[in-house]
Design an enzyme around this catalytic site. Structure first.
Site, PDB file in Angstrom:
ATOM      1  N   ALA A  61      40.489  47.984  38.630  1.00  0.00           N
ATOM      2  CA  ALA A  61      41.195  48.674  37.557  1.00  0.00           C
ATOM      3  C   ALA A  61      40.186  49.387  36.659  1.00  0.00           C
ATOM      4  O   ALA A  61      39.018  48.992  36.584  1.00  0.00           O
ATOM      5  CB  ALA A  61      41.985  47.656  36.751  1.00  0.00           C
ATOM      6  N   GLY A 102      40.740  44.793  41.181  1.00  0.00           N
ATOM      7  CA  GLY A 102      41.921  45.480  41.697  1.00  0.00           C
ATOM      8  C   GLY A 102      41.637  46.193  43.012  1.00  0.00           C
ATOM      9  O   GLY A 102      42.549  46.397  43.820  1.00  0.00           O
ATOM     10  N   GLU A 105      42.122  43.603  45.488  1.00  0.00           N
ATOM     11  CA  GLU A 105      43.564  43.294  45.520  1.00  0.00           C
ATOM     12  C   GLU A 105      44.330  44.360  46.308  1.00  0.00           C
ATOM     13  O   GLU A 105      45.286  44.060  47.022  1.00  0.00           O
ATOM     14  CB  GLU A 105      44.096  43.189  44.089  1.00  0.00           C
ATOM     15  CG  GLU A 105      43.535  41.957  43.380  1.00  0.00           C
ATOM     16  CD  GLU A 105      43.942  41.885  41.927  1.00  0.00           C
ATOM     17  OE1 GLU A 105      43.561  42.805  41.168  1.00  0.00           O
ATOM     18  OE2 GLU A 105      44.638  40.933  41.549  1.00  0.00           O
ATOM     19  N   GLU A 125      37.051  39.564  37.717  1.00  0.00           N
ATOM     20  CA  GLU A 125      37.798  39.712  36.455  1.00  0.00           C
ATOM     21  C   GLU A 125      37.414  38.678  35.407  1.00  0.00           C
ATOM     22  O   GLU A 125      37.411  38.957  34.212  1.00  0.00           O
ATOM     23  CB  GLU A 125      39.309  39.607  36.736  1.00  0.00           C
ATOM     24  CG  GLU A 125      39.924  40.849  37.379  1.00  0.00           C
ATOM     25  CD  GLU A 125      39.838  40.861  38.891  1.00  0.00           C
ATOM     26  OE1 GLU A 125      39.033  40.091  39.461  1.00  0.00           O
ATOM     27  OE2 GLU A 125      40.570  41.641  39.518  1.00  0.00           O
TER      28      GLU A 125
END
Ligand code: 3H9
Length: 701
Positions: A61, A102, A105, A125
């Site tokens: 992200a 992310g 992910e 994270e």
């Protein structure tokens, strides 16, 4: 389509490439473009399988969006990944470079993953005070098991894809970056030929089933000390617990809830501040990408003591040959033996192979002759902390070193301009203040002297990165950024002892705040004699305060030098640190002589006086231009002095507390502490200007 996505149709395969440099951060714009491209491929009946790729695949992200509306703007990453996981065609993530957060992910939402063996995958994270929030805490345990998933997520570390393939996180390894797409196509065609399902069934469909009921609480207990004061690890545990106990859809909802809390937390704001601070620190006025760098292929270190040896290890670890110079053969031998011993400990802990140990030792060459430094590109002096001694070393270096060699001093307090001045080449002189143990501590204070040349500064900053250090540039002043701020911090701890606090009370307040060690335990470790010597060199500045570190001076007179003599502020029984009635009696006597009223001191006062004093000094350093920016000061305290990163550093913490409150408390202590307060609690003029201007950020105005 979009500049951010490259879409290619190739004989039944859709190749969707992420092209958002430098790291394919999944910003709102990239998420939109990715979502549109995937819908296009999903709805095109001629597309039979989809390959997602990027180089690097994705760093996750967009961290810059957190805490803002863009972070939650549609389409959200969890929603896109849920949609991808439902597409009825095989999706293959082709991972080059890295897939982090992310980014990983995204790869986990695909049915299949192929990666270049050297690519790195991970869910870091937690290092940002977050937890994976786009399915990572739910899909990873189902893929590799809850324990392995928790280890990866809780460590925040990344793995090489070759290693990740062993656990099944990666299905297939590509031959190389160059062949990744070709290998991904072959993989896709094989899946189609085998009529493989779009989403293969999860190897650990019920990840908690074979784990003991106490798995989560045991894990928490095992890591309690490391996680003290932190919230993100607790949220990670809660999410993994949900993965173990609930069906996927419910687990994803729980993860989303926990992620929202984490995103809004002060801990995450602090750690994101540190992330950007680290990247900002290398941006220094006067140097840029065009600044020519000097080649560094041979380094020399003068002094084979603990500090010199530690410094030398940094270069050997990075594969750079080092000459270690000493005056006497015996000292040199001792230094080299100690280095070998340090490496042997790493071998015993499984962090280094015996072969690597020998390779590193082979890069270290001892010498007793300055003439051997003639070819060194960088010489770092780590001799006794005394201006005359260091100036003599630099006079010699000026004679023996080749033109263009960078001459660095590892001084922690002395005037680098005065050291440079004894050479004919002050432009080549710089301060490189390593922190002890120098092979472990990440901080490197780079002291830019008056005449340091821009290419010398640029070269050392680049080199710092090569040896894995966080470099922070400081101007010249006593103690530079760190030790200058350490001084009021130390002074306050000493003074509080005279006023009635005990060493254990002071240190507990500080460690409860998250500092790695209390101030007085640090002094005992560093040596009461060392602190005394530093004070001796500055009596003209501090001598007007009779109480200034008076207790430290008295301990020095008694030969209580700290841990090395088993007595300092504390007494030591083995490794146990105990308050000592003798120190209390000494504090009472000195307080009496100085007419200092002893009293019960509240923990809050201890924290405020220790912390606000050092912040005030930091603000002054910024105003003087010694520090370039407030976030640099945070990095110094976090990486050199054990300040908790999850509080963002002292300056970030001051901004959270509020500058008006900081000013009010400094003014309070200035009045409440009489002549002492009047002397030492003068609010920095920049702080007063910032408050008057209604500013909330610490910056120069
Ligand atoms: C996440 O994914 C949450 C999800 O689970 C859930 C969402 C709902 N965003 O470090 P470098 C920039 S949280 C924005 O100098 P390197 C960086 O600021 C995220 N920007 O290079 C710098 O910009 P500049 C989880 C990012 O080669 C430039 O890229 N991911 C991001 O030494 C180069 O970076 C992470 O925690 C980002 N995600 O190291 C990974 N990443 O040039 C964080 C980098 O303007 N990133 N930038 O200063 C890293 O660890 C390192 O940057 C990386 C590259 C290893 C990628």
């Amino acid at each position: 389509m979009s500049d951010l996505i490259h879409y290619q149709f190739d004989d039944g395969l859709a190749l969707i490439g992420l092209t958002y440099p430098p790291v394919n951060a999944l910003s709102q714009a990239l998420r939109s473009a990715l979502s549109a491209a995937c819908e296009r491929a999903a709805s095109d009946p001629t597309v039979r399988a989809i390959i997602l790729h990027g180089s690097p695949f994705s760093a996750g992200a967009d961290i810059g969006e957190f805490g803002s509306a863009a972070s939650h703007a549609e389409p959200s990453l969890p929603d896109i990944l849920m949609r991808l996981s439902l597409i009825d065609k095989p999706l293959i993530a082709a991972i080059d470079g890295l897939a982090l957060g992310g980014g990983l992910e995204l790869a986990l939402a695909c049915g299949y993953r192929i990666a270049v063996p050297e690519a790195r995958v991970g869910l870091p994270e937690i290092n940002l005070g977050l937890l994976p929030g786009a399915g990572g805490t739910q899909r990873l345990p189902r893929l590799i098991g809850a324990e392995a998933a928790l280890d990866l997520i809780a460590s925040g570390q990344s793995l090489k894809a070759a290693k990740a393939a062993e656990s099944g996180l990666v299905d297939r390894l590509a031959r190389s970056s160059a062949t990744l797409l070709e290998d991904a196509r072959t993989f896709a065609r094989k899946l189609l030929a085998d009529a493989a399902p779009a989403q293969p069934s999860a190897p650990f469909s019920e990840p908690g089933i074979s784990l003991p009921a106490t798995f989560i609480t045991d894990y928490q207990a095992k890591h309690a000390a490391r996680w003290k004061g932190r919230q993100a690890p607790q949220r990670v545990l809660a999410a993994i617990q949900a993965a173990c106990e609930r069906p996927l859809a419910e687990g994803l909802r729980r993860e989303a809830e926990l992620f929202r809390e984490a995103d809004a937390s002060t801990e995450s704001a602090a750690l994101r501040h540190v992330f950007f601070a680290e990247r900002e620190a290398s941006k220094v006025p006067g140097i840029n990408a065009d600044t020519m760098l000097r080649p560094i292929t041979q380094v020399a270190v003068i002094g084979a003591g603990t500090m010199g040896g530690g410094i030398a290890m940094n270069f050997a670890n990075a594969g750079i040959p080092v000459i270690l110079l000493e005056a006497q053969a015996q000292t040199l031998d001792r230094g080299l033996t100690q280095i070998r011993r340090n490496y042997e400990i790493s071998v015993q802990r499984g962090k280094l192979s015996s072969r690597q140990l020998e390779q590193r030792m082979a890069l270290l060459k001892g010498s007793l002759d300055y003439a051997d430094l003639a070819d060194a590109d960088l010489v770092i002096e780590a001799v006794f902390e005394n201006l005359e001694v260091k100036q003599n070393v630099f006079r010699t270096l000026d004679q023996v070193c080749k033109p263009g060699a960078i001459l660095a001093s590892n001084t922690s307090t002395l005037d680098v301009d005065a050291i440079a001045a004894v050479t004919q080449r002050p432009g080549d002189v710089i301060g490189l203040h390593f922190f002890s143990p120098a092979n472990v501590m990440r901080l490197l204070e780079v002291v830019r002297a008056r005449e340091t040349a821009p290419d010398v500064l640029a070269t050392t900053l680049k080199l710092a990165r090569r040896i894995g250090k966080i470099a922070v540039v400081s101007g010249v002043c006593f103690g530079f950024i760190g030790n200058r701020m350490f001084e009021p911090y130390s002074r306050e701890a000493h003074r509080l002892l005279l006023e009635g606090a005990t060493p254990a009370q002071i240190d507990k307040v500080l460690t409860d705040h998250g500092l790695a060690m209390g101030m007085l335990a640090v002094q005992d470790l560093a040596g009461i004699d060392i602190g005394y010597l530093i004070r001796e060199s500055r009596r003209e500045v501090i001598g007007h305060d009779p109480s200034y570190c008076k207790l430290g001076d008295e301990l020095h007179t008694l030969g209580r030098f700290g841990q090395k003599t088993m007595a300092g502020f504390y007494r030591y029984e083995g490794r146990e640190r105990l308050d000592d009635p003798e120190v209390t009696a000494l504090a009472e006597r000195v307080a009496g002589e100085l007419h200092i009223q002893r009293r019960q001191i509240a923990d809050e006062e201890i924290l405020e006086r220790c912390l606000f004093g050092l912040i005030n000094e930091g603000i002054q350093l910024l105003d003087e231009g010694t520090a370039l920016r407030s976030s640099d000061i945070d990095l110094v305290f976090i990486n050199g002095y054990g300040f908790p990163a999850w509080r963002g550093g002292p300056m970030h913490e001051a901004e959270c507390i509020g500058l008006d409150r900081l000013l009010a408390r400094l003014q309070h202590y200035r009045q409440a502490l009489g002549a002492y307060g009047e002397m030492w609690f003068q609010p920095a003029p920049l702080l007063q200007r910032l408050v008057a201007a209604g500013r909330s950020r610490i910056e120069k105005i």
